[in-house]
Motif scaffolding. Structure first.
Motif, PDB file in Angstrom:
ATOM      1  N   TYR A 205       0.830  -1.212   0.000  1.00 35.03           N
ATOM      2  CA  TYR A 205       0.000   0.000   0.000  1.00 35.03           C
ATOM      3  C   TYR A 205       0.865   1.263   0.000  1.00 35.03           C
ATOM      4  O   TYR A 205       0.623   2.211  -0.749  1.00 35.03           O
ATOM      5  N   SER A 206       1.918   1.265   0.853  1.00 35.08           N
ATOM      6  CA  SER A 206       2.804   2.438   0.913  1.00 35.08           C
ATOM      7  C   SER A 206       3.657   2.536  -0.342  1.00 35.08           C
ATOM      8  O   SER A 206       3.887   3.636  -0.869  1.00 35.08           O
ATOM      9  N   LEU A 207       4.131   1.397  -0.842  1.00 38.98           N
ATOM     10  CA  LEU A 207       4.982   1.398  -2.038  1.00 38.98           C
ATOM     11  C   LEU A 207       4.218   1.846  -3.277  1.00 38.98           C
ATOM     12  O   LEU A 207       4.804   2.430  -4.193  1.00 38.98           O
ATOM     13  N   LYS A 208       2.899   1.574  -3.298  1.00 43.06           N
ATOM     14  CA  LYS A 208       2.066   1.982  -4.450  1.00 43.06           C
ATOM     15  C   LYS A 208       2.035   3.493  -4.609  1.00 43.06           C
ATOM     16  O   LYS A 208       1.769   4.026  -5.688  1.00 43.06           O
ATOM     17  N   GLN A 209       2.308   4.207  -3.530  1.00 41.42           N
ATOM     18  CA  GLN A 209       2.264   5.664  -3.581  1.00 41.42           C
ATOM     19  C   GLN A 209       3.564   6.254  -4.135  1.00 41.42           C
ATOM     20  O   GLN A 209       3.632   7.458  -4.410  1.00 41.42           O
ATOM     21  N   LEU A 210       4.604   5.407  -4.298  1.00 42.99           N
ATOM     22  CA  LEU A 210       5.920   5.894  -4.706  1.00 42.99           C
ATOM     23  C   LEU A 210       6.166   5.635  -6.190  1.00 42.99           C
ATOM     24  O   LEU A 210       5.540   4.777  -6.807  1.00 42.99           O
ATOM     25  N   SER A 211       7.127   6.352  -6.726  1.00 39.77           N
ATOM     26  CA  SER A 211       7.555   6.141  -8.113  1.00 39.77           C
ATOM     27  C   SER A 211       8.633   5.070  -8.166  1.00 39.77           C
ATOM     28  O   SER A 211       9.211   4.676  -7.135  1.00 39.77           O
ATOM     29  N   ASN A 212       8.964   4.596  -9.387  1.00 36.65           N
ATOM     30  CA  ASN A 212      10.047   3.615  -9.556  1.00 36.65           C
ATOM     31  C   ASN A 212      11.373   4.186  -9.077  1.00 36.65           C
ATOM     32  O   ASN A 212      12.220   3.467  -8.523  1.00 36.65           O
ATOM     33  N   ALA A 213      11.552   5.492  -9.265  1.00 38.36           N
ATOM     34  CA  ALA A 213      12.796   6.126  -8.812  1.00 38.36           C
ATOM     35  C   ALA A 213      12.911   6.047  -7.292  1.00 38.36           C
ATOM     36  O   ALA A 213      13.998   5.813  -6.744  1.00 38.36           O
ATOM     37  N   ASP A 214      11.771   6.256  -6.603  1.00 32.86           N
ATOM     38  CA  ASP A 214      11.773   6.152  -5.139  1.00 32.86           C
ATOM     39  C   ASP A 214      12.121   4.740  -4.691  1.00 32.86           C
ATOM     40  O   ASP A 214      12.872   4.530  -3.719  1.00 32.86           O
ATOM     41  N   ILE A 215      11.587   3.741  -5.391  1.00 29.10           N
ATOM     42  CA  ILE A 215      11.866   2.335  -5.042  1.00 29.10           C
ATOM     43  C   ILE A 215      13.348   2.018  -5.236  1.00 29.10           C
ATOM     44  O   ILE A 215      13.969   1.330  -4.411  1.00 29.10           O
TER      45      ILE A 215
END
Length: 607
Positions: A205-215
């Motif tokens: 749920y939290s990761l869905k809010q981030l971009s690929n760059a953030d990951i």
């Protein structure tokens, strides 16, 4: 949003701060400190923080504000060095807000614009329409209008609010990027296999809010290659698909605000705007039960504030303190008070006064605005079997009879009792809306003298339905002397009816002795039939067309309506008024047959 605003030219009480200019984001401020004068640019967003801080901590110092607020937003931290100026500006805002709460509507004439007003009158006089026009004229935005309709089941909880069971879905905690880095590192330290994959599923749920760059940043911070991005993405898909479905809901109790409370909170959130609570059909509910102790708030002073506050119960107080703030004037010290920008307008049909009578103590707290019947829809017609009658004529005649019978205007027909398309009240609408109301609400005790075919013959509502009912309805309208509209006379001129190429419909009548009268000119047929029956017998029935006799020895003086010109001579010096459509002539003949027991068989022949 600030609770108030500063304007160019505003100066603090001590004269140290003056607002020189402003744009969408900032104020330009002239500041006097230790004898020196300088210009400073102050962020409106930062000022909002100081306003909120001083509203909650009125005795705090500038240094208290600086220490509490510094670093909490993305605004340049060095701007907090202007804490003394910000403190003065914040107090200017709060003072302006308080002053505006008292004077925001000072330009309004409250004799013409009361704080509480009931629009009353007969059904269909346009009370709700008047309220709507007022709101549109004053350009009141939709979000500042709150509507409700009272009914017998309305009570305090449906008007103000109450605790109710609600379904609450367990919410997923939203972790920020730094927290997610910590979580992934923790999983690595625990030696969890396929940690990026499982990390993606657990914190999807939290990761869905981030971009690929953030990951990728998270992986890099944890000492992992960008190649693991695909594993995290796979884990997110699994988490969203499976774990989301397993989320449970639970029933909890929460305070649910209703229309009054929503309007009340809006009034305190927007102190410089007018807020309207509209109550339709106010006397269809038990006002004492619905308002409860709010009744006390309806006493307003000359500025529009409640003269007497009331203590909110624990539940209501907790809700308002959470939503408005404990120091907000709307719940300060746990008390409720109507502000001067809060208006309550209501409508009331006087015909419904018996539902829930409003006591005098409640009445005196409202201004009253009577909406009279104006008889303004002059172009509306009632179409009955092809005959068009004037709505205004019918309305006036019925209202006169209602008043004569009841000495009251409560049950009269208002201008908009019906709202026909194209200004034509169809026979179905007329029967099922207008006459049904008159039969059930006006004439149920024999009042009104409306449902009659003649002075001596009454009919019931059911008699007006079916094939025979149409002719009885026409006869009833004739007895009421309802004026026909001019277009219904177009085909009544005798010269036109004698033109075989023009006439499409005519009357055929058979007597019990076998005599049959049929002519392309229905006026000729009518003359022959009445001569056979006996003009003196028909005259004694006292039948009328509008306010003119149908058959009599009276010669009608011409008054521009054409009734005198339409008269035809009968035997014995009698006159017949023929200004009738073919359908109306048939209806008259059927009425004569019924009253004199002639047993005529009459019909209209289509050519």
């Amino acid at each position: 949003m600030m609770s108030g605003k500063l304007n160019i030219g505003d100066v603090s009480i001590d004269g140290k701060v003056e607002i020189v200019d402003e744009d969408r984001l900032c104020y330009l401020v002239r500041n006097i400190s230790k004898g020196a004068t300088g210009l400073r640019t102050i962020s409106k967003q930062l000022l909002d923080e100081f306003v909120a801080f001083y509203a909650a901590n009125p005795d705090a110092t500038a240094n208290d504000a600086r220490n509490t607020l510094s670093g909490q937003t993305e605004i340049d931290k060095y701007e907090y060095g202007y804490a003394s100026t910000l403190m003065i500006m914040a107090k200017m805002v709060l003072d302006n807000s308080a002053e505006m709460s008292k004077k925001n509507l000072s330009l309004l004439n409250h004799e013409e614009h009361p704080f509480q007003q009931i629009f009353y009158g007969a059904p269909g006089t346009g009370k709700s329409h008047k309220v709507k026009e007022f709101l549109e004229l004053n350009k009141v935005p939709k979000e500042n209008i709150f509507r409700t309709t009272f009914h017998p089941d309305s009570d305090y909880s449906t008007f103000v609010g109450t605790y109710k069971p609600i379904m609450e879905r367990i919410s997923e905690h939203l972790f920020n990027k730094n927290e997610l880095i910590s979580k992934l590192n923790e999983m690595k330290k625990q030696g969890i296999t396929y940690s990026p994959h499982k990390f993606g599923a657990k914190y999807w749920y939290s990761l869905k809010q981030l971009s690929n760059a953030d990951i990728k940043d998270i992986l890099s911070a944890c000492g992992l290659s960008d190649n693991y991005t695909v594993e995290i993405v796979k884990g997110i898909a699994i988490g969203e698909d499976l774990l989301k479905k397993s989320k449970e809901s639970k029933i909890v109790y929460g305070f649910i605000p209703q229309v009054f409370l929503n309007a009340y909170m809006q009034a305190y959130r927007k102190p410089d705007e007018e807020i309207y609570l509209i109550i339709e059909e106010i006397n269809r509910g038990n006002c004492a039960q619905i308002f409860g102790d709010l009744f006390q708030l309806l006493d307003r002073d000359e500025d529009g504030y409640s003269e007497y506050t009331i203590k909110a119960d624990a539940d209501l107080r907790a809700f308002l303190e959470e939503n408005l703030g404990a120091d907000n004037p709307g719940i300060k010290d746990g008390e409720l008070c109507l502000p001067s920008n809060f208006y309550i307008y209501a409508t009331m049909n006087t015909s419904d006064q018996s539902l829930f009578p409003i006591d005098s103590a409640f009445k005196r707290r409202w201004d009253w605005d009577y909406e009279p019947i104006k008889y303004k829809n002059t172009g509306w017609v009632i179409d009955i079997h092809g005959i068009k009658y004037s709505w205004i004529s019918f309305q006036k005649e019925i209202n006169k009879r209602i008043f004569d019978a009841t000495s009251s205007e409560d049950k009269m027909l208002g201008d908009y009792f019906v709202n026909p398309r194209n200004k034509v009240i169809t026979e179905k609408m007329f029967l099922n809306k207008v006459l049904f109301y008159l039969w059930n609400d006006v004439c149920k005790d024999g009042e009104g003298d409306i449902f009659k075919l003649s002075d001596t013959e009454n009919i019931s509502f059911s008699d007006l339905h079916g094939d025979d009912g149409k002719q009885k309805l026409v006869s009833m309208m004739e007895h009421l002397k309802v004026t026909k509209m001019e277009d219904s006379y177009t085909h009544d001129n005798s010269e036109m009816e004698s033109d075989d190429n023009y006439t499409k419909r005519h009357i055929k009548v058979s007597f019990p002795d076998g005599t049959v009268f049929e002519d392309n000119n229905s006026t000729n047929t009518l003359i022959n039939i009445i001569n056979k029956i006996g003009p003196e017998k028909v005259s004694e029935l006292g039948l009328m067309i509008s306010d003119c006799p149908f058959v009599s020895k009276e010669k009608i003086e011409e008054d521009g309506r054409g009734y005198g010109n339409s008269q035809r001579e009968l035997k014995g010096g009698y006159y017949l008024t023929t200004k009738l459509s073919t359908d109306a002539k048939l209806a008259k003949l059927q009425e004569i047959s019924r009253l004199l027991n002639c047993n005529l068989t009459a019909s209209i022949i289509e050519i």
